[in-house]
Design an enzyme around this catalytic site. Structure first.
Site, mmCIF file in Angstrom:
data_model
loop_
_atom_site.group_PDB
_atom_site.id
_atom_site.type_symbol
_atom_site.label_atom_id
_atom_site.label_comp_id
_atom_site.label_asym_id
_atom_site.label_seq_id
_atom_site.Cartn_x
_atom_site.Cartn_y
_atom_site.Cartn_z
ATOM 1 N N HIS A 290 0.824 -1.206 0.000
ATOM 2 C CA HIS A 290 0.000 0.000 0.000
ATOM 3 C C HIS A 290 0.858 1.255 0.000
ATOM 4 O O HIS A 290 1.775 1.367 0.808
ATOM 5 C CB HIS A 290 -0.854 0.065 1.278
ATOM 6 C CG HIS A 290 -2.031 -0.828 1.297
ATOM 7 N ND1 HIS A 290 -3.265 -0.440 0.856
ATOM 8 C CD2 HIS A 290 -2.172 -2.099 1.726
ATOM 9 C CE1 HIS A 290 -4.120 -1.436 1.019
ATOM 10 N NE2 HIS A 290 -3.473 -2.455 1.546
ATOM 11 N N HIS A 333 -2.765 0.080 12.136
ATOM 12 C CA HIS A 333 -1.733 1.089 12.318
ATOM 13 C C HIS A 333 -2.011 1.988 13.513
ATOM 14 O O HIS A 333 -3.124 2.082 14.018
ATOM 15 C CB HIS A 333 -1.554 1.927 11.042
ATOM 16 C CG HIS A 333 -2.749 2.751 10.655
ATOM 17 N ND1 HIS A 333 -3.906 2.209 10.151
ATOM 18 C CD2 HIS A 333 -2.947 4.099 10.668
ATOM 19 C CE1 HIS A 333 -4.778 3.166 9.870
ATOM 20 N NE2 HIS A 333 -4.225 4.325 10.196
ATOM 21 N N GLU A 339 -7.289 11.216 13.489
ATOM 22 C CA GLU A 339 -8.167 11.011 12.347
ATOM 23 C C GLU A 339 -9.637 11.039 12.759
ATOM 24 O O GLU A 339 -10.078 10.246 13.589
ATOM 25 C CB GLU A 339 -7.864 9.659 11.688
ATOM 26 C CG GLU A 339 -6.419 9.484 11.251
ATOM 27 C CD GLU A 339 -6.108 8.076 10.786
ATOM 28 O OE1 GLU A 339 -7.024 7.216 10.808
ATOM 29 O OE2 GLU A 339 -4.954 7.811 10.398
ATOM 30 N N TYR A 348 -17.626 1.281 3.797
ATOM 31 C CA TYR A 348 -16.196 1.479 3.959
ATOM 32 C C TYR A 348 -15.553 0.114 4.055
ATOM 33 O O TYR A 348 -15.987 -0.734 4.862
ATOM 34 C CB TYR A 348 -15.912 2.321 5.205
ATOM 35 C CG TYR A 348 -14.453 2.570 5.463
ATOM 36 C CD1 TYR A 348 -13.664 3.180 4.503
ATOM 37 C CD2 TYR A 348 -13.860 2.200 6.668
ATOM 38 C CE1 TYR A 348 -12.316 3.414 4.726
ATOM 39 C CE2 TYR A 348 -12.514 2.433 6.903
ATOM 40 C CZ TYR A 348 -11.747 3.036 5.925
ATOM 41 O OH TYR A 348 -10.418 3.265 6.147
ATOM 42 N N HIS A 363 -10.090 8.261 15.680
ATOM 43 C CA HIS A 363 -8.909 7.513 16.095
ATOM 44 C C HIS A 363 -7.815 8.545 16.328
ATOM 45 O O HIS A 363 -7.241 9.088 15.381
ATOM 46 C CB HIS A 363 -8.502 6.499 15.028
ATOM 47 C CG HIS A 363 -9.610 5.545 14.673
ATOM 48 N ND1 HIS A 363 -10.248 5.556 13.445
ATOM 49 C CD2 HIS A 363 -10.233 4.592 15.410
ATOM 50 C CE1 HIS A 363 -11.190 4.625 13.435
ATOM 51 N NE2 HIS A 363 -11.198 4.022 14.614
ATOM 52 N N HIS A 369 -5.890 1.145 15.312
ATOM 53 C CA HIS A 369 -7.143 0.910 14.596
ATOM 54 C C HIS A 369 -6.843 0.197 13.291
ATOM 55 O O HIS A 369 -5.685 0.031 12.897
ATOM 56 C CB HIS A 369 -7.912 2.208 14.355
ATOM 57 C CG HIS A 369 -7.148 3.275 13.661
ATOM 58 N ND1 HIS A 369 -6.124 3.978 14.246
ATOM 59 C CD2 HIS A 369 -7.256 3.781 12.400
ATOM 60 C CE1 HIS A 369 -5.647 4.874 13.410
ATOM 61 N NE2 HIS A 369 -6.295 4.757 12.264
#
Length: 435
Positions: A290, A333, A339, A348, A363, A369
């Protein structure tokens, strides 16, 4: 409002020139001794006069009556609207939080009355930080205008179209689009489709701008030309207005004998904009692993630390997933940045069931999370064919400053007290026999 042949002008930060009546703009001078059509010149500065030329934002307005013509302001109560870290709930546990969709009230409620602050940080007096609000409204603002002197506002409708009348003209904004309203301009919100709900980022810091592209090159993410500013238009119906101003974290109200939407012509590079997220050019991996979610940044408000934003506005729109031997949803992460997320429509991918359109999640800095147990199992065992995430739009307000939830957010009844349970079924998968 007067009819004009064009509805919008393109280009974020461009020098726009527009007049609703031919000849209303002076030529060669911003403030002549006597302006055309006996209009009043008025300068709106969004940055300090001495800001670098590339960052300077200002707009010259030519209006029927200047904005100084207003009555005395008095306090206006709106207890659910909060400003700055001082109005958050300190001592909140370092845990993830999630809210179910916020209900739309049954009593008549306009955009200003329907603002509810969910999380706050920073301080508008120091021009740092932001607040994340939701709005829930079922009544148009008719003879009422809102002016935010504390910060610019990024408004994303989640349900119901908004018609946003500003001093510079009119913007029609539907779910999937957003409108960016500069600090200090007057605007009002009409609801042509009935009840509406959505999200608001109130940015106290440096103005939002397009992020630098670096190694991405000259193309990608949000293109400046896809941002649309309104053409000049003005109200002709006479009558008094209410001016509601947010100033120093509080609301104030004053009467005005005339509409604030009386700008006949304007030019400058400080303007409200709308943007359709369908025009966002997503970039992702075509090999493995990613890239960081920063590749989905639409706008950024920088801080005094390079690369560490006061606020980033990030979206997760429809996109193809093609990487090989790669766990496709977001990885687990912990992050320096805090966030706040919302969902405009669809699912989502990291929370397919628990995260609903019209809801939100938080978060904070270094709070772990990632995908819930169901999403992890499905993604771990899925055949890795090219797959398109479609009919989805999530977003994130990301800030270097820790968010504090408000008393409303913790006590409104939509807080999901079982949120952390979505990870409890993640098992110890360590298998040392494979070593």
């Amino acid at each position: 409002m007067t009819d004009t042949p064009r509805r919008y002008m393109s280009g974020f930060g461009n020098e726009h020139v527009t007049e609703a009546v031919a000849g209303a703009l002076p030529q060669g001078r911003n403030s002549p001794q006597r302006a055309p059509l006996d209009l009043y010149p008025e300068l709106l500065s969004g940055t300090a006069f001495t800001a670098p030329r590339a960052e300077n934002r200002r707009c010259w307005l030519y209006r029927a009556r200047p904005s100084v013509v207003a009555g005395a302001y008095r306090p206006l109560e709106q207890p659910l609207l909060c400003t700055g870290a001082r109005e958050g709930v300190a001592g909140t546990a370092p845990e993830p939080l999630r809210w179910n969709p916020f209900p739309i009230p049954t009593e008549p409620t306009d955009f200003v009355e329907g603002l509810r602050t969910v999380v706050v940080n920073g301080d508008p007096e120091a021009q740092t930080g932001m607040a994340a609000h939701v709005f829930v409204a079922n009544r148009s603002m008719e003879r009422r205008a809102f002016i935010n002197a504390d910060g610019e506002m990024l408004v994303l409708p989640q349900q119901g179209r908004l018609v946003v009348t500003t001093e510079m003209g009119v913007l029609d904004v539907k779910p999937g689009e957003f409108v960016l309203l500069p600090r200090g301009i007057a605007f009002k919100v009409a609801l042509p489709d009935g009840a509406s709900r959505g999200y608001v980022c109130e940015n106290y810091g440096a103005m939002f701008r397009l992020p630098e592209l670096g190694p991405i090159g000259s193309n990608g993410l949000a293109n400046a030309r896809d941002f649309q500013a309104p053409v000049a238009a003005y109200e002709t119906n006479a009558g008094e207005y209410e001016l509601v101003k947010k100033y120093g974290g509080r609301l104030w109200i004053a009467p005005a004998r005339q509409t604030p939407f009386n700008v006949v012509a304007w030019h400058g590079n400080l303007a409200p904009y709308k943007y359709d997220t369908a025009h966002f050019m997503t970039i992702g991996s075509i090999s493995f692993d990613h890239p960081d979610p920063s590749i989905f940044t639409v706008l950024t408000a920088p801080s005094d630390t390079p690369g560490t934003a006061n606020c980033d506005f990030v979206i997760f729109p429809p996109r193809w997933m093609v990487a090989e031997d790669t766990f496709r949803p977001p990885w687990y992460h912990r992050n320096l940045m805090s966030e706040f997320m919302g969902l405009v429509y669809g699912q989502y991918d990291a929370k397919p069931e628990g995260f609903k359109p019209g809801g939100a999640s938080l978060h904070n800095c270094m709070v772990p999370h990632g995908p819930d147990a169901e999403a992890f199992e499905r993604a771990t065992n899925a055949p890795l064919a090219p797959h398109k995430l479609d009919n989805t739009l999530a977003f994130m307000f990301e800030s270097r400053y820790r968010f504090l939830p408000t008393e409303f957010a913790l006590g409104c009844g939509t807080l999901d007290t079982q949120y952390a349970d979505c990870w409890q079924d993640l098992q110890d998968r360590f298998n040392n026999k494979k070593a």
